[in-house]
Design a protein around this motif. Structure first.
Motif, PDB file in Angstrom:
ATOM      1  N   HIS A 186      15.208  10.301  -7.575  1.00 13.44           N
ATOM      2  CA  HIS A 186      14.351   9.449  -8.107  1.00 13.44           C
ATOM      3  C   HIS A 186      13.131   9.018  -7.202  1.00 13.44           C
ATOM      4  CE1 HIS A 186      17.353   8.565 -11.516  1.00 13.44           C
ATOM      5  NE2 HIS A 186      17.042  10.103 -11.446  1.00 13.44           N
ATOM      6  N   ILE A 187      11.872   8.971  -7.569  1.00  8.84           N
ATOM      7  CA  ILE A 187      10.951   8.380  -6.806  1.00  8.84           C
ATOM      8  C   ILE A 187      10.202   7.094  -7.419  1.00  8.84           C
ATOM      9  CG2 ILE A 187       8.975   8.726  -5.222  1.00  8.84           C
ATOM     10  CD1 ILE A 187       9.984  11.788  -4.837  1.00  8.84           C
ATOM     11  N   THR A 188      10.489   6.289  -6.654  1.00  3.50           N
ATOM     12  CA  THR A 188       9.849   4.819  -7.329  1.00  3.50           C
ATOM     13  C   THR A 188       8.635   4.072  -6.590  1.00  3.50           C
ATOM     14  OG1 THR A 188      11.778   4.372  -8.545  1.00  3.50           O
ATOM     15  CG2 THR A 188      10.293   2.373  -8.168  1.00  3.50           C
ATOM     16  N   ILE A 189       7.708   3.976  -6.981  1.00  2.81           N
ATOM     17  CA  ILE A 189       6.580   2.999  -6.298  1.00  2.81           C
ATOM     18  C   ILE A 189       6.807   1.484  -6.412  1.00  2.81           C
ATOM     19  CG2 ILE A 189       4.160   2.429  -5.709  1.00  2.81           C
ATOM     20  CD1 ILE A 189       3.331   5.110  -6.717  1.00  2.81           C
ATOM     21  N   LYS A 190       7.585   0.876  -5.236  1.00  4.94           N
ATOM     22  CA  LYS A 190       7.829  -0.443  -5.682  1.00  4.94           C
ATOM     23  C   LYS A 190       6.857  -1.360  -5.728  1.00  4.94           C
ATOM     24  CE  LYS A 190      11.884  -1.473  -3.541  1.00  4.94           C
ATOM     25  NZ  LYS A 190      13.014  -1.775  -2.728  1.00  4.94           N
ATOM     26  N   SER A 191       5.672  -0.929  -4.620  1.00  2.00           N
ATOM     27  CA  SER A 191       4.697  -2.202  -4.971  1.00  2.00           C
ATOM     28  C   SER A 191       3.473  -1.455  -4.305  1.00  2.00           C
ATOM     29  CB  SER A 191       4.825  -3.333  -3.860  1.00  2.00           C
ATOM     30  OG  SER A 191       5.094  -3.033  -2.694  1.00  2.00           O
ATOM     31  N   LEU A 192       2.255  -1.709  -4.784  1.00  2.00           N
ATOM     32  CA  LEU A 192       0.910  -1.389  -4.161  1.00  2.00           C
ATOM     33  C   LEU A 192      -0.027  -2.429  -4.067  1.00  2.00           C
ATOM     34  CD1 LEU A 192      -0.904   1.167  -3.668  1.00  2.00           C
ATOM     35  CD2 LEU A 192      -1.621   1.176  -6.123  1.00  2.00           C
ATOM     36  N   HIS A 193      -0.376  -2.686  -2.912  1.00  2.00           N
ATOM     37  CA  HIS A 193      -1.457  -3.863  -2.396  1.00  2.00           C
ATOM     38  C   HIS A 193      -2.638  -2.991  -2.210  1.00  2.00           C
ATOM     39  CE1 HIS A 193       1.869  -6.712  -2.604  1.00  2.00           C
ATOM     40  NE2 HIS A 193       2.530  -5.923  -1.890  1.00  2.00           N
ATOM     41  N   ILE A 194      -3.712  -3.743  -2.439  1.00  2.00           N
ATOM     42  CA  ILE A 194      -5.055  -3.076  -2.382  1.00  2.00           C
ATOM     43  C   ILE A 194      -5.911  -4.330  -1.868  1.00  2.00           C
ATOM     44  CG2 ILE A 194      -6.983  -1.800  -3.550  1.00  2.00           C
ATOM     45  CD1 ILE A 194      -5.236  -1.009  -5.692  1.00  2.00           C
ATOM     46  N   ASP A 195      -6.616  -4.237  -0.664  1.00  4.14           N
ATOM     47  CA  ASP A 195      -7.359  -5.396  -0.352  1.00  4.14           C
ATOM     48  C   ASP A 195      -8.336  -4.760   0.889  1.00  4.14           C
ATOM     49  OD1 ASP A 195      -8.273  -7.858  -0.341  1.00  4.14           O
ATOM     50  OD2 ASP A 195      -7.253  -8.236   1.376  1.00  4.14           O
ATOM     51  N   ASN A 196      -9.571  -5.214   0.766  1.00  6.90           N
ATOM     52  CA  ASN A 196     -10.784  -4.815   1.846  1.00  6.90           C
ATOM     53  C   ASN A 196     -10.662  -3.401   2.231  1.00  6.90           C
ATOM     54  OD1 ASN A 196     -11.136  -7.543   2.508  1.00  6.90           O
ATOM     55  ND2 ASN A 196      -9.416  -7.847   3.783  1.00  6.90           N
ATOM     56  N   ASP A 197     -10.610  -2.513   0.867  1.00  3.77           N
ATOM     57  CA  ASP A 197     -10.770  -1.293   1.045  1.00  3.77           C
ATOM     58  C   ASP A 197      -9.735  -0.614   1.784  1.00  3.77           C
ATOM     59  OD1 ASP A 197     -13.297  -1.263  -0.119  1.00  3.77           O
ATOM     60  OD2 ASP A 197     -14.423  -1.161   1.417  1.00  3.77           O
ATOM     61  N   ARG A 198      -8.601  -1.129   1.503  1.00  3.69           N
ATOM     62  CA  ARG A 198      -7.344  -0.846   2.220  1.00  3.69           C
ATOM     63  C   ARG A 198      -6.238  -0.637   1.333  1.00  3.69           C
ATOM     64  NH1 ARG A 198      -6.957   0.895   7.298  1.00  3.69           N
ATOM     65  NH2 ARG A 198      -4.507   0.869   7.184  1.00  3.69           N
ATOM     66  N   TYR A 199      -5.066   0.075   1.505  1.00  2.00           N
ATOM     67  CA  TYR A 199      -4.015  -0.011   0.263  1.00  2.00           C
ATOM     68  C   TYR A 199      -2.747   0.259   1.249  1.00  2.00           C
ATOM     69  CZ  TYR A 199      -3.064   5.145   0.004  1.00  2.00           C
ATOM     70  OH  TYR A 199      -2.708   6.605   0.428  1.00  2.00           O
ATOM     71  N   ARG A 200      -1.872  -0.340   0.533  1.00  2.00           N
ATOM     72  CA  ARG A 200      -0.534  -0.326   1.283  1.00  2.00           C
ATOM     73  C   ARG A 200       0.611  -0.086   0.060  1.00  2.00           C
ATOM     74  NH1 ARG A 200       3.882  -3.464   2.390  1.00  2.00           N
ATOM     75  NH2 ARG A 200       2.863  -5.313   1.838  1.00  2.00           N
ATOM     76  N   ALA A 201       1.420   1.124  -0.279  1.00  2.00           N
ATOM     77  CA  ALA A 201       2.330   1.458  -1.176  1.00  2.00           C
ATOM     78  C   ALA A 201       3.535   1.447  -0.419  1.00  2.00           C
ATOM     79  CB  ALA A 201       2.076   2.613  -1.805  1.00  2.00           C
ATOM     80  N   VAL A 202       4.614   0.973  -1.274  1.00  2.69           N
ATOM     81  CA  VAL A 202       5.804   0.780  -0.601  1.00  2.69           C
ATOM     82  C   VAL A 202       6.676   1.883  -1.781  1.00  2.69           C
ATOM     83  CG1 VAL A 202       8.127  -0.433  -0.463  1.00  2.69           C
ATOM     84  CG2 VAL A 202       5.960  -1.322   0.091  1.00  2.69           C
ATOM     85  N   VAL A 203       7.305   2.918  -1.314  1.00  2.00           N
ATOM     86  CA  VAL A 203       7.896   4.046  -1.963  1.00  2.00           C
ATOM     87  C   VAL A 203       9.207   4.281  -1.651  1.00  2.00           C
ATOM     88  CG1 VAL A 203       7.486   6.491  -2.663  1.00  2.00           C
ATOM     89  CG2 VAL A 203       5.586   5.205  -2.000  1.00  2.00           C
ATOM     90  N   HIS A 204       9.871   4.278  -2.499  1.00  2.00           N
ATOM     91  CA  HIS A 204      11.518   4.494  -2.616  1.00  2.00           C
ATOM     92  C   HIS A 204      11.844   5.477  -3.147  1.00  2.00           C
ATOM     93  CE1 HIS A 204      15.966   3.444  -3.515  1.00  2.00           C
ATOM     94  NE2 HIS A 204      15.660   2.968  -2.569  1.00  2.00           N
ATOM     95  N   TYR A 205      12.933   6.373  -2.145  1.00  3.27           N
ATOM     96  CA  TYR A 205      13.462   7.733  -2.426  1.00  3.27           C
ATOM     97  C   TYR A 205      15.127   7.410  -2.773  1.00  3.27           C
ATOM     98  CZ  TYR A 205       9.405  10.171  -0.955  1.00  3.27           C
ATOM     99  OH  TYR A 205       8.076  10.794  -0.894  1.00  3.27           O
ATOM    100  N   LYS A 206      15.490   7.946  -3.929  1.00  5.73           N
ATOM    101  CA  LYS A 206      16.998   7.780  -4.305  1.00  5.73           C
ATOM    102  C   LYS A 206      17.298   9.125  -4.345  1.00  5.73           C
ATOM    103  CE  LYS A 206      20.515   5.736  -7.297  1.00  5.73           C
ATOM    104  NZ  LYS A 206      20.711   4.987  -8.455  1.00  5.73           N
ATOM    105  N   VAL A 207      18.337   9.826  -3.641  1.00  3.34           N
ATOM    106  CA  VAL A 207      18.703  11.165  -3.506  1.00  3.34           C
ATOM    107  C   VAL A 207      19.995  11.338  -3.763  1.00  3.34           C
ATOM    108  CG1 VAL A 207      18.537  13.362  -2.371  1.00  3.34           C
ATOM    109  CG2 VAL A 207      16.463  11.564  -2.228  1.00  3.34           C
ATOM    110  N   GLN A 208      20.586  12.187  -4.492  1.00  6.22           N
ATOM    111  CA  GLN A 208      22.083  12.217  -4.562  1.00  6.22           C
ATOM    112  C   GLN A 208      22.341  13.724  -4.460  1.00  6.22           C
ATOM    113  OE1 GLN A 208      24.366  11.785  -8.479  1.00  6.22           O
ATOM    114  NE2 GLN A 208      24.926   9.867  -7.551  1.00  6.22           N
TER     115      GLN A 208
END
Length: 279
Positions: A204-226
């Motif tokens: 399962h892959i989840t984007i936990k958050s996406l912050h966009i500011d001053n022409d930059r972005y930061r995505a926090v991505v979580h991988y759950k593997v079994q």
């Protein structure tokens, strides 16, 4: 335009998490006759004969593991003694698959969990670390991380500082077009990860958050593997597995109706950051 809300699960494999009905999760379902006739598992161990519950000496061992032991009976032992000896040999044989590195200890730890854990899920910080390193170090064109990096930057609405909700399905397509994190690289044959995990069952892959500011972005991505620490019939019928006593012992400990040690779920998680700028 509607903005995509986070956290948002963008990908799930067709195979389920916690699927205890999978073929490699069976245990204690085969008789001695089946194991011998269908799987050619007459000779299992150089230390003990699980069929007669006798300890072997060096003189008892056939030249080929496919031969039957035709010598006289050895010292009788209890079923508990037999399985303890098999697990000790199981651990000993595992070392040829885990020669070096920070994850080489994991296979013995997981074998011991099979021996005493009664099928409970397994989790270890070293597995999480290995998963994160695999994701971050994958620089191939099929890397899910790099594919997300390119696609997120391309599809952000930079003026409204959001990600369009109608592009969510395309995120899944981007993942499907790549290769999910696995431990099937050449080095995994020797560092312990190939024998403990190798392929995986569900992701399962989840984007936990996406912050966009001053022409930059930061995505926090979580991988759950079994993954499943267990063998199915197809595994042991392949010569590349059946030729090794390691896998023969594993299969008998798991599937023999007089033993029936339970396989278990191996759980891993990793959280990474993906950052980029407006092109």
């Amino acid at each position: 335009m509607t903005a995509l809300q986070f956290p948002c699960t963008i990908f799930k494999t067709q195979k389920w998490m916690d699927d205890y009905s999978a073929s490699d999760m069976r245990c204690g379902d085969l008789t001695e006759a089946q194991l011998k006739s269908q799987y050619r598992l007459d000779y299992i161990s150089g230390r003990v004969d699980p069929w007669t519950l006798t300890r072997r000496s060096s003189m008892d061992r056939p030249q080929s593991m496919f031969c039957c032991n035709l010598r006289g009976k050895g010292e009788k032992i209890t079923r508990q003694q037999c399985t303890a000896m098999l697990f000790d040999e199981f651990r000993s044989l595992s070392r040829k698959f885990s020669l070096y590195g920070p994850y080489s200890h994991l296979i013995e730890k997981m074998i011991t969990h099979m021996q005493h854990g009664n099928g409970t899920p397994f989790r270890d910080m070293a597995l999480d670390r290995a998963l994160k390193e695999q994701i971050l170090n994958d620089m191939t064109k099929n890397s899910t991380r790099l594919r997300l990096y390119e696609f997120i930057e391309k599809n952000i609405d930079w003026d409204k500082k959001c990600y369009p909700a109608n592009e969510k399905n395309k995120l899944k397509e981007i993942i499907l077009g790549g290769k999910l994190p696995k431990f099937d690289r050449f080095q995994d044959n020797f560092n312990g990860m190939g024998i403990t995990v190798h392929d995986t069952w569900a992701t399962h892959i989840t984007i936990k958050s996406l912050h966009i500011d001053n022409d930059r972005y930061r995505a926090v991505v979580h991988y759950k593997v079994q993954d499943h620490f267990g063998l199915d019939s197809d595994d042991i019928l392949k010569t590349k597995f059946s030729q090794f006593h390691f896998f023969r012992i594993w299969f008998v400990l798991q599937r023999y109706n007089q033993f029936g040690f339970k396989p278990f779920m191996t759980n891993m998680e990793a959280t990474i950051e993906i950052t980029g700028t407006r092109k």
